[in-house]
Design an enzyme around this catalytic site. Structure first.
Site, PDB file in Angstrom:
ATOM      1  N   PHE A 147       0.825  -1.208   0.000  1.00  0.00           N
ATOM      2  CA  PHE A 147       0.000   0.000   0.000  1.00  0.00           C
ATOM      3  C   PHE A 147       0.858   1.256   0.000  1.00  0.00           C
ATOM      4  CE2 PHE A 147      -4.357  -0.799  -0.289  1.00  0.00           C
ATOM      5  CZ  PHE A 147      -5.020   0.415  -0.137  1.00  0.00           C
ATOM      6  N   GLY A 148       1.872   1.250  -0.871  1.00  0.00           N
ATOM      7  CA  GLY A 148       2.618   2.471  -1.122  1.00  0.00           C
ATOM      8  C   GLY A 148       1.903   3.303  -2.168  1.00  0.00           C
ATOM      9  N   ILE A 150       1.911   3.137  -5.476  1.00  0.00           N
ATOM     10  CA  ILE A 150       1.278   2.385  -6.557  1.00  0.00           C
ATOM     11  C   ILE A 150       0.009   1.697  -6.074  1.00  0.00           C
ATOM     12  CG2 ILE A 150       1.589   0.442  -8.146  1.00  0.00           C
ATOM     13  CD1 ILE A 150       4.640   1.186  -8.067  1.00  0.00           C
ATOM     14  N   ARG A 170       2.632  -3.405   5.553  1.00  0.00           N
ATOM     15  CA  ARG A 170       3.501  -3.922   6.611  1.00  0.00           C
ATOM     16  C   ARG A 170       3.050  -3.479   7.992  1.00  0.00           C
ATOM     17  NH1 ARG A 170       9.192  -2.057   4.286  1.00  0.00           N
ATOM     18  NH2 ARG A 170       7.829  -0.368   3.646  1.00  0.00           N
ATOM     19  N   ARG A 231       7.797  -6.961  -8.078  1.00  0.00           N
ATOM     20  CA  ARG A 231       8.974  -7.736  -8.418  1.00  0.00           C
ATOM     21  C   ARG A 231       8.555  -9.149  -8.795  1.00  0.00           C
ATOM     22  NH1 ARG A 231      10.967  -3.671  -9.208  1.00  0.00           N
ATOM     23  NH2 ARG A 231      12.855  -2.731  -8.326  1.00  0.00           N
ATOM     24  N   GLU A 260      13.889 -12.562 -15.308  1.00  0.00           N
ATOM     25  CA  GLU A 260      13.637 -11.361 -16.099  1.00  0.00           C
ATOM     26  C   GLU A 260      14.937 -10.892 -16.738  1.00  0.00           C
ATOM     27  OE1 GLU A 260      12.163  -6.987 -14.876  1.00  0.00           O
ATOM     28  OE2 GLU A 260      10.773  -8.594 -14.262  1.00  0.00           O
ATOM     29  N   HIS A 279       8.202  -5.339 -18.149  1.00  0.00           N
ATOM     30  CA  HIS A 279       8.648  -4.405 -17.109  1.00  0.00           C
ATOM     31  C   HIS A 279       8.722  -2.976 -17.647  1.00  0.00           C
ATOM     32  CE1 HIS A 279      11.080  -4.341 -13.095  1.00  0.00           C
ATOM     33  NE2 HIS A 279      10.287  -3.276 -13.213  1.00  0.00           N
ATOM     34  N   ILE A 280       7.605  -2.529 -18.214  1.00  0.00           N
ATOM     35  CA  ILE A 280       7.581  -1.200 -18.839  1.00  0.00           C
ATOM     36  C   ILE A 280       6.618  -0.220 -18.160  1.00  0.00           C
ATOM     37  CG2 ILE A 280       8.424  -1.801 -21.121  1.00  0.00           C
ATOM     38  CD1 ILE A 280       4.676  -1.680 -20.289  1.00  0.00           C
TER      39      ILE A 280
END
Length: 316
Positions: A147-148, A150, A170, A231, A260, A279-280
Site C-alpha cells: 500500500f505504497g 502504486i 507492513r 517484483r 527477467e 517491465h515497462i
C-alpha cells in the site's frame, strides 16, 4: 552546504526545462548530464551527487559519493555489499509512478475480466466468436498487497469503479476513505479466498520471495485474477503456470517476471489467459512520470544543499 565544489551527475533524461529547474536549486554546483548507458566510471567517481540510476558496478570504488537519488521506486539492486558507502544517503522516486502503473493495472484487469485475450486471438483468425460471460469491477473484491504509492493509486481507481477494497501493508496506519478494510500481512491467507482480484506492488525481500506460492495461489477463487507489478520474485512462476493451465485461476497480468527478461521458451508465455508486459509500466513512457521524477530530484537537491529533511530516504 557549500555548493561551490559540488559535482552533480544527472543520469535521467532531463529536458532543458528540467536542467534549469535542477540548476536553480544548487546554483554554484557543477552539473554533468549523461545516461546509464553512456556514463563513464570516471564521471561516477567524481560525483558528489548522482540523480538517476548508475550501473551498480561503477559505484563500488566511489568514495566521494554523498547522495544517490534514484529515478526508480525500486532500490534493492543498490543494497548489495560494497555498492554504496554506509555514509551515502540513498533516496528513491516513490510517488512518481503511481499514476502510470495503476492505469496499466486497471487496463490489465479489465482486459482479463472482459476476455480480451480471447478476442484478440479470434481477431487474428478472422473469427466472429462470442466468448460468453464476463466479470465487472463493480461489486468485485480487490485485495491490494502493498500500500505504497502504486497500491494506493490502484485502489483509488478500482474503488471509483465500484470495487470493494481490502488493503495489506507492513504496518497498520490510518485507513483512507477509499479503502474498506486495512490489514497486515499476517492476515493474507484469510483474505485471499475473499478476493476476485489480487494485486502485488511490493519490493523484493526475503519476506516477499514467492509470497504467492502454490499454497496461496490455491487459496484464491477459481476465477480470480492475479496482478503483479512489483517484483517477479514475489510469485512462484511454475506454480502460477500450473494454476492458470489447470483453470484454477481466471487470469494473470504480469509486468514483472521470474526470471527477467523472460526467456523465449519459458512456459509463462503460453500459459492460459495471461498478459505479460516487459517491465515497462514504470518507465518513462508516460511523460508525466518523468515530470514527477524531475520534481522529486529538484526538491531533494534543494533540501540536500540546505541541510534540511529529504523525501524518500531509504532506511538501510
Amino acid at each position: 552546504m557549500n555548493t561551490e565544489q559540488l559535482q552533480v551527475l544527472v543520469l535521467f533524461p532531463a529536458s532543458e526545462e528540467h536542467k534549469k529547474m535542477l540548476e536553480s536549486k544548487a546554483e554554484m554546483a557543477e552539473f554533468t548530464y549523461s545516461s546509464p548507458s553512456t556514463v563513464t566510471e570516471e564521471q561516477v567517481q567524481q560525483a558528489d551527487v548522482i540523480l538517476g540510476n548508475p550501473p551498480t558496478d561503477m559505484l563500488r570504488q566511489s568514495g566521494k559519493l554523498k547522495w544517490l537519488q534514484l529515478n526508480s521506486a525500486g532500490y534493492d539492486n543498490y543494497l548489495g555489499d560494497g555498492i554504496l558507502s554506509s555514509d551515502t544517503i540513498l533516496t528513491n522516486a516513490s510517488g512518481a509512478y503511481g499514476l502510470a502503473i495503476s492505469e496499466y493495472m486497471i487496463c490489465g484487469l479489465l482486459m482479463l475480466y472482459k476476455k480480451m485475450p480471447f478476442y484478440f486471438d479470434e481477431q487474428k483468425q478472422a473469427r466472429w466468436s462470442d466468448g460468453g460471460g464476463v466479470k465487472s469491477l463493480y461489486g468485485a473484491t480487490v485485495l491490494v498487497i502493498g500500500f505504497g504509492d502504486i497500491g494506493n493509486e490502484f485502489a483509488r481507481r478500482a474503488k471509483a469503479m465500484g470495487a470493494r477494497i481490502i488493503g495489506i501493508r507492513r504496518r497498520l496506519d490510518q485507513k483512507p476513505d477509499y479503502v474498506d478494510e486495512l490489514h497486515t500481512m499476517d492476515r493474507l491467507e484469510t483474505l485471499l479466498p475473499q478476493a476476485d482480484a489480487v494485486s502485488l506492488s511490493i519490493p523484493a525481500s526475503s519476506e516477499t520471495y514467492h509470497l504467492m506460492n502454490e499454497k496461496r495461489l490455491a487459496l484464491m477463487k477459481q476465477d480470480a485474477v492475479l496482478l503483479n507489478v512489483g517484483r517477479g520474485s514475489s510469485v512462484d512462476s511454475d506454480a502460477l503456470c500450473r494454476a492458470l493451465n489447470s483453470g484454477k485461476l481466471g487470469g494473470a497480468y504480469l509486468d514483472v517476471t521470474e526470471p527477467e527478461p523472460l526467456p523465449g521458451d519459458h512456459p509463462l508465455w503460453n500459459a492460459n489467459n495471461i498478459i505479460i508486459t516487459p517491465h515497462i509500466t514504470g518507465g518513462f513512457h508516460l511523460p508525466e512520470t518523468l515530470e514527477r521524477i524531475a520534481s522529486i530530484c529538484a526538491e531533494n537537491l534543494k533540501a540536500f544543499t540546505a541541510g534540511t529533511a529529504m523525501k524518500n530516504v531509504v532506511r538501510r
